[in-house]
Write a protein that holds these residues in place. Structure first.
Motif, PDB file in Angstrom:
ATOM      1  N   ASP A  94       5.263   9.172   1.476  1.00 50.85           N
ATOM      2  CA  ASP A  94       3.990   8.842   0.837  1.00 50.85           C
ATOM      3  C   ASP A  94       2.886   9.766   1.355  1.00 50.85           C
ATOM      4  O   ASP A  94       2.463   9.662   2.499  1.00 50.85           O
ATOM      5  CB  ASP A  94       3.629   7.379   1.106  1.00 50.85           C
ATOM      6  CG  ASP A  94       2.328   6.958   0.423  1.00 50.85           C
ATOM      7  OD1 ASP A  94       1.749   7.770  -0.325  1.00 50.85           O
ATOM      8  OD2 ASP A  94       1.890   5.812   0.647  1.00 50.85           O
ATOM      9  N   ASP A 132      -9.758   0.155   3.457  1.00 48.38           N
ATOM     10  CA  ASP A 132      -8.753   0.024   2.413  1.00 48.38           C
ATOM     11  C   ASP A 132      -7.981   1.332   2.246  1.00 48.38           C
ATOM     12  O   ASP A 132      -8.502   2.300   1.692  1.00 48.38           O
ATOM     13  CB  ASP A 132      -9.432  -0.347   1.091  1.00 48.38           C
ATOM     14  CG  ASP A 132      -8.446  -0.591  -0.037  1.00 48.38           C
ATOM     15  OD1 ASP A 132      -7.230  -0.475   0.202  1.00 48.38           O
ATOM     16  OD2 ASP A 132      -8.899  -0.907  -1.161  1.00 48.38           O
ATOM     17  N   SER A 164      -0.040  10.132  -0.503  1.00 48.64           N
ATOM     18  CA  SER A 164      -1.193   9.842  -1.352  1.00 48.64           C
ATOM     19  C   SER A 164      -2.502   9.819  -0.578  1.00 48.64           C
ATOM     20  O   SER A 164      -3.570  10.082  -1.139  1.00 48.64           O
ATOM     21  CB  SER A 164      -0.991   8.498  -2.066  1.00 48.64           C
ATOM     22  OG  SER A 164      -0.778   7.459  -1.118  1.00 48.64           O
ATOM     23  N   THR A 165      -2.441   9.501   0.707  1.00 45.65           N
ATOM     24  CA  THR A 165      -3.620   9.535   1.580  1.00 45.65           C
ATOM     25  C   THR A 165      -3.419  10.643   2.599  1.00 45.65           C
ATOM     26  O   THR A 165      -2.358  10.718   3.227  1.00 45.65           O
ATOM     27  CB  THR A 165      -3.811   8.191   2.300  1.00 45.65           C
ATOM     28  OG1 THR A 165      -3.974   7.161   1.321  1.00 45.65           O
ATOM     29  CG2 THR A 165      -5.037   8.219   3.209  1.00 45.65           C
ATOM     30  N   ASN A 220      -5.791   2.067   0.146  1.00 43.68           N
ATOM     31  CA  ASN A 220      -5.569   2.377  -1.267  1.00 43.68           C
ATOM     32  C   ASN A 220      -6.798   2.984  -1.943  1.00 43.68           C
ATOM     33  O   ASN A 220      -6.706   3.432  -3.082  1.00 43.68           O
ATOM     34  CB  ASN A 220      -5.155   1.114  -2.025  1.00 43.68           C
ATOM     35  CG  ASN A 220      -3.751   0.668  -1.677  1.00 43.68           C
ATOM     36  OD1 ASN A 220      -2.886   1.486  -1.382  1.00 43.68           O
ATOM     37  ND2 ASN A 220      -3.505  -0.639  -1.706  1.00 43.68           N
ATOM     38  N   ASP A 221      -7.932   2.974  -1.267  1.00 42.59           N
ATOM     39  CA  ASP A 221      -9.169   3.530  -1.805  1.00 42.59           C
ATOM     40  C   ASP A 221      -9.404   4.890  -1.161  1.00 42.59           C
ATOM     41  O   ASP A 221      -9.558   4.984   0.054  1.00 42.59           O
ATOM     42  CB  ASP A 221     -10.340   2.587  -1.499  1.00 42.59           C
ATOM     43  CG  ASP A 221     -11.647   3.046  -2.117  1.00 42.59           C
ATOM     44  OD1 ASP A 221     -11.708   4.186  -2.623  1.00 42.59           O
ATOM     45  OD2 ASP A 221     -12.625   2.272  -2.083  1.00 42.59           O
ATOM     46  N   ALA A 249       0.870  -1.180   0.000  1.00 39.87           N
ATOM     47  CA  ALA A 249       0.000   0.000   0.000  1.00 39.87           C
ATOM     48  C   ALA A 249       0.902   1.223   0.000  1.00 39.87           C
ATOM     49  O   ALA A 249       1.162   1.815   1.037  1.00 39.87           O
ATOM     50  CB  ALA A 249      -0.927  -0.007   1.214  1.00 39.87           C
ATOM     51  N   ASP A 250       1.386   1.600  -1.173  1.00 39.40           N
ATOM     52  CA  ASP A 250       2.312   2.718  -1.299  1.00 39.40           C
ATOM     53  C   ASP A 250       1.856   3.589  -2.464  1.00 39.40           C
ATOM     54  O   ASP A 250       1.689   3.098  -3.589  1.00 39.40           O
ATOM     55  CB  ASP A 250       3.728   2.190  -1.551  1.00 39.40           C
ATOM     56  CG  ASP A 250       4.769   3.294  -1.591  1.00 39.40           C
ATOM     57  OD1 ASP A 250       4.643   4.265  -0.814  1.00 39.40           O
ATOM     58  OD2 ASP A 250       5.717   3.176  -2.403  1.00 39.40           O
ATOM     59  N   HIS A 251       1.606   4.854  -2.212  1.00 42.54           N
ATOM     60  CA  HIS A 251       1.063   5.749  -3.234  1.00 42.54           C
ATOM     61  C   HIS A 251      -0.222   5.157  -3.834  1.00 42.54           C
ATOM     62  O   HIS A 251      -0.458   5.229  -5.052  1.00 42.54           O
ATOM     63  CB  HIS A 251       2.096   6.029  -4.326  1.00 42.54           C
ATOM     64  CG  HIS A 251       3.275   6.825  -3.845  1.00 42.54           C
ATOM     65  ND1 HIS A 251       3.182   8.151  -3.501  1.00 42.54           N
ATOM     66  CD2 HIS A 251       4.564   6.478  -3.624  1.00 42.54           C
ATOM     67  CE1 HIS A 251       4.366   8.596  -3.104  1.00 42.54           C
ATOM     68  NE2 HIS A 251       5.220   7.587  -3.158  1.00 42.54           N
ATOM     69  N   ASP A 252      -1.035   4.579  -2.969  1.00 39.15           N
ATOM     70  CA  ASP A 252      -2.317   3.975  -3.365  1.00 39.15           C
ATOM     71  C   ASP A 252      -2.152   2.870  -4.408  1.00 39.15           C
ATOM     72  O   ASP A 252      -3.038   2.646  -5.249  1.00 39.15           O
ATOM     73  CB  ASP A 252      -3.293   5.041  -3.886  1.00 39.15           C
ATOM     74  CG  ASP A 252      -3.838   5.921  -2.775  1.00 39.15           C
ATOM     75  OD1 ASP A 252      -3.716   5.528  -1.597  1.00 39.15           O
ATOM     76  OD2 ASP A 252      -4.375   7.004  -3.074  1.00 39.15           O
ATOM     77  N   ALA A 253      -1.033   2.175  -4.375  1.00 43.60           N
ATOM     78  CA  ALA A 253      -0.782   1.089  -5.317  1.00 43.60           C
ATOM     79  C   ALA A 253      -0.270  -0.134  -4.571  1.00 43.60           C
ATOM     80  O   ALA A 253       0.289  -0.027  -3.477  1.00 43.60           O
ATOM     81  CB  ALA A 253       0.228   1.517  -6.384  1.00 43.60           C
ATOM     82  N   THR A 254      -0.437  -1.297  -5.182  1.00 40.01           N
ATOM     83  CA  THR A 254       0.016  -2.559  -4.596  1.00 40.01           C
ATOM     84  C   THR A 254       1.154  -3.146  -5.432  1.00 40.01           C
ATOM     85  O   THR A 254       1.349  -2.774  -6.593  1.00 40.01           O
ATOM     86  CB  THR A 254      -1.128  -3.589  -4.542  1.00 40.01           C
ATOM     87  OG1 THR A 254      -1.534  -3.889  -5.895  1.00 40.01           O
ATOM     88  CG2 THR A 254      -2.314  -3.035  -3.767  1.00 40.01           C
TER      89      THR A 254
END
Length: 354
Positions: free
Chosen positions: A326, A284, A328-329, A286-287, A224-229
């Protein structure tokens, strides 16, 4: 709350700390000045989690460079050109390689825990990196005078000390981050690398008593890094049977981001050992959408159809900011998701009569 619920670890750093990190990287801020920002962010994180009603707190990893590299921060015997981990959105992370022995942790997680405990009397969980992740530091070609076997022996000793230090300091629980478990099946579909990872982690876990292992858990996710897996495309069913062979008292399983949660829950139910607890992810990171308490409640009830309630807990799928850079969130979104987890777990407990 009769269904236990816990954070996984990292919380996005506040803007002031992000700015301080950038200035420190440029040489415009001293180590002592950066530490002051980190300590302030740690206190604010613990206070906010307590305000939300979280029964177990974490420091949000505000002072860690990342969830994986804190033990080697400052180590001088490293080559930056190690294993590259690609993420689904195209960005990568790269691990360093060890260039000389002996291998020793530069920082132990106990130091983060003791700082957190200065700010609260509530239970605090401490996340540590699994030794299997750090085993990737050893280069493909042997280091002269320092064999891979000796490195792994030293790594096991250091990992044991990392866990034991946190337990002895009064951690509510110690969580081993094992994100490389699912990734290993992408790197080696035969499962050989995964078996090596499991064996190394168990070599360390078996050094603890049953009572100590009851306070040790292991976390798995596809990144879960920069909203990516990095490994969500790997079939969970290939990992989970081996994952539950780990000699731990709790398991933290990313679940809410899975496209077929029922299928994953059936695999968990089939392989979950007796007497341990599984914390299923119900939010989540990433969401970007914030779950409602009712959505969380329904995910808990879904899990309870497969897992005995006395063995069930809830968590976030992953940490919200496992690497310090990070963003992203947002911090606000992370806390909103945590609040939804807390309220939704409580609603589910009420619905189940617990």
């Amino acid at each position: 709350m009769s269904i236990p619920t816990e954070p996984i670890g990292s919380i996005p750093r506040p803007a002031a700390l992000q700015s301080a990190l950038a200035k420190h990287a440029e040489g415009a801020l001293s180590d002592a000045e950066l530490t002051a920002y980190q300590l302030q962010a740690t206190a604010e994180t613990l206070s906010k989690l307590a305000e939300l009603g979280s029964p177990v707190l974490v420091d949000g990893e505000q002072a860690k460079p990342s969830f994986a590299t804190y033990p080697i921060a400052g180590l001088t015997t490293l080559d930056p050109n190690g294993a590259v981990i690609p993420f689904a959105d195209g960005h990568t992370r790269q691990l360093p390689l060890l260039t000389a022995g002996p291998f020793r942790y530069q920082v132990h997680a106990e130091s983060y825990l003791r700082e957190a405990q200065r700010h609260t009397g509530l239970p605090v969980k401490q996340a540590v990196i699994a030794p299997s992740a750090l085993s990737l530091l050893y280069p493909p070609e042997p280091i002269e005078g320092y064999s891979r076997e000796q490195f792994l022996a030293d790594l096991a000793d250091e990992a044991e000390a990392d866990i034991r230090g946190a337990l002895d300091a009064g951690a509510h629980a110690v969580q081993l981050d094992f994100t490389e478990g699912r990734l290993s099946l992408k790197l080696d579909p035969s499962g050989g690398l995964l078996n090596d990872f499991i064996a190394l982690n168990n070599l360390v876990l078996e050094r603890f008593s049953d009572e100590e292992r009851a306070r040790i858990g292991v976390h798995t996710c596809p990144g879960a890094d920069h909203d990516a897996t990095h490994s969500a495309d790997v079939d969970y069913a290939g990992l989970l049977p081996d994952f539950f062979r780990l000699k731990a008292g709790a398991f933290y399983v990313q679940l809410s981001g899975e496209p077929d949660r029922e299928r994953v829950l059936r695999v968990i139910a089939e392989h979950l050992p007796p007497g341990v607890r599984v914390f299923v992810g119900v939010t989540d990171p990433n969401d970007p959408a914030v779950e409602t308490a009712e959505q969380v409640r329904d995910r808990v009830l879904e899990a309870a159809r497969h897992i005995p309630v006395e063995q069930l807990g809830t968590c976030d799928d992953c940490g919200f900011s496992p690497f310090a850079d990070d963003t992203s969130t947002s911090r606000e979104t992370a806390f909103a998701k945590i609040e939804a987890r807390l309220r939704g777990t409580e609603l589910a407990a009420q619905a189940l009569g617990h």
